[in-house]
Design a protein around this motif. Structure first.
Motif, PDB file in Angstrom:
ATOM      1  N   ILE A  15      -0.182   6.464 -14.656  1.00 26.12           N
ATOM      2  CA  ILE A  15      -1.288   6.386 -13.704  1.00 26.12           C
ATOM      3  C   ILE A  15      -2.374   5.434 -14.220  1.00 26.12           C
ATOM      4  CG2 ILE A  15      -3.188   7.709 -12.678  1.00 26.12           C
ATOM      5  CD1 ILE A  15      -1.216  10.029 -12.375  1.00 26.12           C
ATOM      6  N   MET A  16      -2.596   5.438 -15.532  1.00 28.47           N
ATOM      7  CA  MET A  16      -3.619   4.554 -16.089  1.00 28.47           C
ATOM      8  C   MET A  16      -3.232   3.078 -16.025  1.00 28.47           C
ATOM      9  SD  MET A  16      -5.163   6.605 -19.344  1.00 28.47           S
ATOM     10  CE  MET A  16      -6.469   5.449 -19.693  1.00 28.47           C
ATOM     11  N   VAL A  17      -1.954   2.761 -16.162  1.00 27.57           N
ATOM     12  CA  VAL A  17      -1.546   1.352 -16.184  1.00 27.57           C
ATOM     13  C   VAL A  17      -1.085   0.834 -14.821  1.00 27.57           C
ATOM     14  CG1 VAL A  17      -0.955   1.397 -18.627  1.00 27.57           C
ATOM     15  CG2 VAL A  17       0.822   1.809 -16.938  1.00 27.57           C
ATOM     16  N   LEU A  18      -1.091   1.670 -13.785  1.00 27.61           N
ATOM     17  CA  LEU A  18      -0.686   1.207 -12.456  1.00 27.61           C
ATOM     18  C   LEU A  18      -1.488  -0.001 -11.962  1.00 27.61           C
ATOM     19  CD1 LEU A  18       0.081   4.403 -10.332  1.00 27.61           C
ATOM     20  CD2 LEU A  18       1.656   2.628 -11.041  1.00 27.61           C
ATOM     21  N   PRO A  19      -2.817  -0.050 -12.136  1.00 26.58           N
ATOM     22  CA  PRO A  19      -3.553  -1.217 -11.634  1.00 26.58           C
ATOM     23  C   PRO A  19      -3.119  -2.540 -12.260  1.00 26.58           C
ATOM     24  CG  PRO A  19      -5.074   0.555 -12.140  1.00 26.58           C
ATOM     25  CD  PRO A  19      -3.727   0.980 -12.625  1.00 26.58           C
ATOM     26  N   LEU A  20      -2.540  -2.492 -13.427  1.00 30.71           N
ATOM     27  CA  LEU A  20      -2.096  -3.712 -14.093  1.00 30.71           C
ATOM     28  C   LEU A  20      -0.928  -4.371 -13.356  1.00 30.71           C
ATOM     29  CD1 LEU A  20      -2.729  -5.307 -16.699  1.00 30.71           C
ATOM     30  CD2 LEU A  20      -1.003  -3.935 -17.843  1.00 30.71           C
ATOM     31  N   PHE A  21      -0.124  -3.553 -12.676  1.00 27.63           N
ATOM     32  CA  PHE A  21       1.082  -4.067 -12.019  1.00 27.63           C
ATOM     33  C   PHE A  21       0.956  -4.165 -10.495  1.00 27.63           C
ATOM     34  CE2 PHE A  21       2.484  -1.900 -15.919  1.00 27.63           C
ATOM     35  CZ  PHE A  21       3.048  -2.984 -16.566  1.00 27.63           C
ATOM     36  N   MET A  22      -0.200  -3.851  -9.940  1.00 28.98           N
ATOM     37  CA  MET A  22      -0.357  -3.819  -8.479  1.00 28.98           C
ATOM     38  C   MET A  22      -0.261  -5.190  -7.822  1.00 28.98           C
ATOM     39  SD  MET A  22      -3.184  -1.080  -7.453  1.00 28.98           S
ATOM     40  CE  MET A  22      -3.121   0.584  -8.004  1.00 28.98           C
ATOM     41  N   GLU A  23      -0.776  -6.228  -8.467  1.00 26.00           N
ATOM     42  CA  GLU A  23      -0.782  -7.548  -7.846  1.00 26.00           C
ATOM     43  C   GLU A  23       0.618  -8.137  -7.727  1.00 26.00           C
ATOM     44  OE1 GLU A  23      -3.491 -10.133  -9.825  1.00 26.00           O
ATOM     45  OE2 GLU A  23      -5.168  -8.745  -9.586  1.00 26.00           O
ATOM     46  N   LYS A  24       1.437  -7.950  -8.741  1.00 21.49           N
ATOM     47  CA  LYS A  24       2.766  -8.559  -8.747  1.00 21.49           C
ATOM     48  C   LYS A  24       3.794  -7.740  -7.973  1.00 21.49           C
ATOM     49  CE  LYS A  24       2.124 -10.961 -13.088  1.00 21.49           C
ATOM     50  NZ  LYS A  24       2.591 -11.141 -14.453  1.00 21.49           N
ATOM     51  N   HIS A  25       3.610  -6.423  -7.926  1.00 12.48           N
ATOM     52  CA  HIS A  25       4.591  -5.538  -7.308  1.00 12.48           C
ATOM     53  C   HIS A  25       3.921  -4.696  -6.227  1.00 12.48           C
ATOM     54  CE1 HIS A  25       7.222  -6.659 -10.608  1.00 12.48           C
ATOM     55  NE2 HIS A  25       6.269  -6.319 -11.455  1.00 12.48           N
ATOM     56  N   PRO A  26       4.170  -5.010  -4.942  1.00 14.74           N
ATOM     57  CA  PRO A  26       3.507  -4.258  -3.870  1.00 14.74           C
ATOM     58  C   PRO A  26       3.945  -2.795  -3.790  1.00 14.74           C
ATOM     59  CG  PRO A  26       5.003  -5.920  -2.969  1.00 14.74           C
ATOM     60  CD  PRO A  26       4.977  -6.100  -4.446  1.00 14.74           C
ATOM     61  N   GLY A  27       5.121  -2.464  -4.289  1.00 14.04           N
ATOM     62  CA  GLY A  27       5.588  -1.076  -4.288  1.00 14.04           C
ATOM     63  C   GLY A  27       4.724  -0.183  -5.164  1.00 14.04           C
ATOM     64  N   VAL A  28       4.147  -0.754  -6.208  1.00 16.57           N
ATOM     65  CA  VAL A  28       3.270   0.007  -7.103  1.00 16.57           C
ATOM     66  C   VAL A  28       1.979   0.378  -6.373  1.00 16.57           C
ATOM     67  CG1 VAL A  28       1.971  -0.109  -9.258  1.00 16.57           C
ATOM     68  CG2 VAL A  28       4.269  -1.045  -9.152  1.00 16.57           C
ATOM     69  N   LYS A  29       1.507  -0.529  -5.520  1.00 16.79           N
ATOM     70  CA  LYS A  29       0.300  -0.245  -4.744  1.00 16.79           C
ATOM     71  C   LYS A  29       0.548   0.905  -3.769  1.00 16.79           C
ATOM     72  CE  LYS A  29      -3.431  -2.520  -2.384  1.00 16.79           C
ATOM     73  NZ  LYS A  29      -4.052  -3.773  -2.030  1.00 16.79           N
ATOM     74  N   VAL A  30       1.725   0.930  -3.165  1.00 14.37           N
ATOM     75  CA  VAL A  30       2.086   2.027  -2.255  1.00 14.37           C
ATOM     76  C   VAL A  30       2.148   3.339  -3.028  1.00 14.37           C
ATOM     77  CG1 VAL A  30       3.919   2.920  -0.763  1.00 14.37           C
ATOM     78  CG2 VAL A  30       3.320   0.501  -0.682  1.00 14.37           C
ATOM     79  N   LEU A  31       2.719   3.317  -4.221  1.00 12.97           N
ATOM     80  CA  LEU A  31       2.777   4.520  -5.057  1.00 12.97           C
ATOM     81  C   LEU A  31       1.376   5.004  -5.417  1.00 12.97           C
ATOM     82  CD1 LEU A  31       4.399   6.561  -6.821  1.00 12.97           C
ATOM     83  CD2 LEU A  31       4.250   4.867  -8.650  1.00 12.97           C
ATOM     84  N   ASP A  32       0.492   4.087  -5.748  1.00 15.62           N
ATOM     85  CA  ASP A  32      -0.881   4.452  -6.085  1.00 15.62           C
ATOM     86  C   ASP A  32      -1.604   5.061  -4.887  1.00 15.62           C
ATOM     87  OD1 ASP A  32      -3.058   4.518  -8.001  1.00 15.62           O
ATOM     88  OD2 ASP A  32      -3.996   2.981  -6.745  1.00 15.62           O
ATOM     89  N   GLU A  33      -1.357   4.528  -3.710  1.00 21.51           N
ATOM     90  CA  GLU A  33      -1.980   5.078  -2.509  1.00 21.51           C
ATOM     91  C   GLU A  33      -1.463   6.487  -2.205  1.00 21.51           C
ATOM     92  OE1 GLU A  33      -1.169   2.172   0.480  1.00 21.51           O
ATOM     93  OE2 GLU A  33      -2.655   0.752  -0.321  1.00 21.51           O
ATOM     94  N   LYS A  34      -0.183   6.729  -2.470  1.00 18.69           N
ATOM     95  CA  LYS A  34       0.375   8.068  -2.235  1.00 18.69           C
ATOM     96  C   LYS A  34      -0.124   9.074  -3.269  1.00 18.69           C
ATOM     97  CE  LYS A  34       4.377   6.657   0.298  1.00 18.69           C
ATOM     98  NZ  LYS A  34       5.533   7.217   0.926  1.00 18.69           N
ATOM     99  N   LEU A  35      -0.406   8.603  -4.481  1.00 20.77           N
ATOM    100  CA  LEU A  35      -0.908   9.488  -5.533  1.00 20.77           C
ATOM    101  C   LEU A  35      -2.402   9.766  -5.424  1.00 20.77           C
ATOM    102  CD1 LEU A  35       0.833   8.203  -8.784  1.00 20.77           C
ATOM    103  CD2 LEU A  35       1.157  10.401  -7.679  1.00 20.77           C
ATOM    104  N   ALA A  36      -3.131   8.920  -4.708  1.00 19.91           N
ATOM    105  CA  ALA A  36      -4.595   8.998  -4.657  1.00 19.91           C
ATOM    106  C   ALA A  36      -5.134  10.385  -4.296  1.00 19.91           C
ATOM    107  CB  ALA A  36      -5.144   7.939  -3.710  1.00 19.91           C
TER     108      ALA A  36
END
Length: 135
Positions: A15-36
């Protein structure tokens, strides 16, 4: 407790390192939104499990200090990741908001990615070699 401590370290670190990978991988952004919506609960659970494994004394066994001291670093990482994830909620509690919380929040956000990767590393290490001392 070996399973839970390793698991919460890995989950908190991810959860702490998710923002590092959000720009390159859009699936990570979706995961972060579901976890919010669940981040506060996850952060508090990680904080509680880290605190319990840090405080609980261990009695018995042939090597009584290994489980206590072996949980030391993973417990500290679990508490730090739990604090980072739930710091916004903790600030809303009565009596906690102040200069200490601001300093804690800025310190945790400054070292967000090293703490996240360290938490993942020690969570995995704790799962595989939990009978080793981590000082």
């Amino acid at each position: 407790m070996v399973f839970f401590l390793g698991l919460v370290c890995i989950i908190g670190g991810v959860i702490m390192v998710l923002p590092l990978f959000m720009e390159k991988h859009p699936g990570v952004k979706v995961l972060d939104e579901k976890l919010a919506p669940y981040k506060i609960i996850i952060g508090l659970a990680i904080l509680v499990i880290g605190a319990i494994t840090f405080i609980v004394p261990f009695h018995g066994g042939e090597k009584p200090l290994i489980p206590f001291l072996g949980d030391l670093i993973p417990s500290v990482f679990a508490m730090l990741t739990g604090l980072f994830i739930s710091v916004d909620f903790l600030e809303t509690l009565k009596g906690i908001k102040g200069p200490f919380m601001e300093k804690l929040k800025s310190g945790l956000s400054k070292y967000q990615f090293p703490l996240g990767f360290g938490s993942i590393f020690f969570g995995l290490l704790h799962w595989f070699i939990f009978k080793v001392l981590f000082f």
